[in-house]
Design a protein around this motif. Structure first.
Motif, PDB file in Angstrom:
ATOM      1  N   GLY A 119       2.384  65.456 -59.725  1.00 45.65           N
ATOM      2  CA  GLY A 119       1.562  64.343 -60.060  1.00 45.65           C
ATOM      3  C   GLY A 119       1.352  63.597 -58.520  1.00 45.65           C
ATOM      4  N   ALA A 167      -7.359  61.730 -59.499  1.00 47.18           N
ATOM      5  CA  ALA A 167      -6.757  61.868 -60.784  1.00 47.18           C
ATOM      6  C   ALA A 167      -7.649  62.414 -61.639  1.00 47.18           C
ATOM      7  CB  ALA A 167      -5.917  60.952 -61.414  1.00 47.18           C
ATOM      8  N   TYR A 200      -8.518  65.944 -61.048  1.00 42.62           N
ATOM      9  CA  TYR A 200      -7.657  66.904 -61.360  1.00 42.62           C
ATOM     10  C   TYR A 200      -6.931  67.148 -62.852  1.00 42.62           C
ATOM     11  CZ  TYR A 200      -6.318  66.544 -56.260  1.00 42.62           C
ATOM     12  OH  TYR A 200      -6.195  66.486 -54.923  1.00 42.62           O
ATOM     13  N   LYS A 201      -7.163  66.203 -63.642  1.00 44.75           N
ATOM     14  CA  LYS A 201      -6.707  66.402 -65.062  1.00 44.75           C
ATOM     15  C   LYS A 201      -7.304  65.228 -65.752  1.00 44.75           C
ATOM     16  CE  LYS A 201      -3.655  68.969 -67.316  1.00 44.75           C
ATOM     17  NZ  LYS A 201      -3.571  70.400 -67.290  1.00 44.75           N
ATOM     18  N   LEU A 249      -7.433  71.309 -62.454  1.00 46.93           N
ATOM     19  CA  LEU A 249      -5.821  71.783 -62.672  1.00 46.93           C
ATOM     20  C   LEU A 249      -5.827  72.672 -63.846  1.00 46.93           C
ATOM     21  CD1 LEU A 249      -3.617  68.971 -61.665  1.00 46.93           C
ATOM     22  CD2 LEU A 249      -4.203  71.068 -60.164  1.00 46.93           C
ATOM     23  N   TYR A 289       0.089  66.832 -64.502  1.00 45.62           N
ATOM     24  CA  TYR A 289      -0.022  65.656 -63.593  1.00 45.62           C
ATOM     25  C   TYR A 289       0.020  64.140 -64.024  1.00 45.62           C
ATOM     26  CZ  TYR A 289      -2.331  63.796 -59.569  1.00 45.62           C
ATOM     27  OH  TYR A 289      -2.470  63.163 -58.259  1.00 45.62           O
TER      28      TYR A 289
END
Length: 367
Positions: free
Chosen positions: A27, A33, A36-37, A44, A50
């Protein structure tokens, strides 16, 4: 009875499968963010969690291996941060965990700008100099007329990040290079703005996450803020200011960071987070947002998952399409090659790769 037992057993297996599927805990930064997810094109893998906590909490959770800061239990396997690991953080980590966990790895994930969203009636092509940005965000100029040299009495309402934020650190690093008496380099806005800890105007608004900035700016005329490029349409001058005449496009971010050389001392994590506070060309407020991993993991499955992700991300094109779709800029190919050679394949011969047999013999982040 048999049916209830079968259902209970099935639920247990499902729970175990779910726990195993989410094997890699991490995280941190809110700026990247959505890349990433949580989005359809997030990068990711499915077995990576995350927690969006902000860069400061992300670094702390990893450096102390405190999963509670990510609202979970167990080992923290990685973090993401726009805030660079300081010399003190690196030294403390080595002292506390170097012998048992092995080294940490700090890598540039994607290049980012810090965009300046605004809402001002009558303004659809705002262009500010870095000095004007210093005046607006420090409170030196309190009205738009004073800032722009007009008769406009509309108050400047600043929307800032209220938590420890790498976005704030990137912004403050640039402002410190322009107006060091008004801004220090800090990840907390109230400490970056000088004098540190001084009261902010009552009309200014603090928000916790990147996702809240544009909404807060758009809520009130006369507002200005700062945010990562994925939180606003950074290519539109109607909603995001040019700074020194330059819009935060991918091309201008690439140009600004083009002078950063590949590290000459690969084992030093600080070298993988280059600092360009006031670039000679391109968009002026830029940096890399970073990944923080351990080199050594006692859980071989985690090590494999981390290595596989890094292999994908630092290949070419790797995650470039998703990166650009989220308004970030991919890491240059020469940096990708250097990351791969040092931390994935060990073709560099530096023994820095994930779970290297020599470096990680019997040590690693806990199971």
């Amino acid at each position: 009875m048999f049916k209830r037992t079968l259902i209970a057993a099935s639920l247990t297996v499902a729970a175990l499968a779910s726990a195993q599927a989410m094997a890699v805990t991490g995280g941190g930064a809110s700026l990247p963010a959505a890349l990433y997810k949580g989005s359809a094109n997030s990068i990711l893998p499915a077995n990576f969690s995350y927690a969006v906590t902000g860069s400061g909490v992300g670094k702390s959770a990893f450096l102390t291996n405190n999963a509670a800061q990510f609202s979970t239990t167990g080992t923290v396997h990685f973090a993401a941060s726009d805030s660079i690991l300081s010399a003190t953080e690196l030294s403390t980590y080595t002292t506390n965990f170097g012998a048992s966990y092995g080294p940490l790895i700090q890598l540039p994930s994607v290049a980012t700008s810090v965009a300046i969203p605004y809402k001002k009636s009558g303004q659809t092509a705002l262009n500010l100099t870095s000095a004007q940005l210093c005046d607006a965000l420090s409170g030196t100029k309190t009205t738009w007329g004073a800032l722009l040299g007009t008769a406009d009495t509309t108050a400047i309402r600043v929307v800032y990040r209220s938590t420890s934020s790498g976005t704030t650190e990137i912004l403050s690093r640039h402002l410190n290079s322009i107006c060091p008496t008004k801004f220090a380099v800090n990840s907390t806005f109230t400490n970056a703005r000088l004098p540190a800890g001084s009261a902010l105007p009552s009309t200014w608004v603090g928000v916790a996450n990147t996702a809240d900035v544009a909404t807060a700016v758009n809520a009130v005329d006369g507002s200005i803020g700062y945010v990562g490029p994925d939180g606003v349409n950074a290519t539109s001058n109607a909603v995001v200011a040019r700074v020194n005449g330059v819009q935060p496009t991918n091309a201008n971010v690439t140009l600004a960071l083009s002078t950063a050389p590949v590290p000459s001392a690969p084992a030093n994590p600080a070298g993988w987070a280059p600092v360009v506070p006031n670039p000679a060309s391109g968009y002026p407020i830029v940096a890399y947002t970073n990944f923080i991993f351990g080199q050594c993991y006692k859980d071989a499955a985690v090590a494999t998952a981390v290595r596989n992700f890094l292999t994908t991300h630092y290949s070419n094109p790797g995650n470039n399409v998703a990166t650009v779709a989220h308004s970030f800029t991919p890491v240059p190919n020469n940096w990708k090659t250097a990351v791969t050679a040092n931390f994935i394949t060990n073709t560099s011969g530096n023994n820095l790769d994930i779970n290297n047999a020599n470096a990680c013999n019997g040590i690693g982040r806990p199971l």
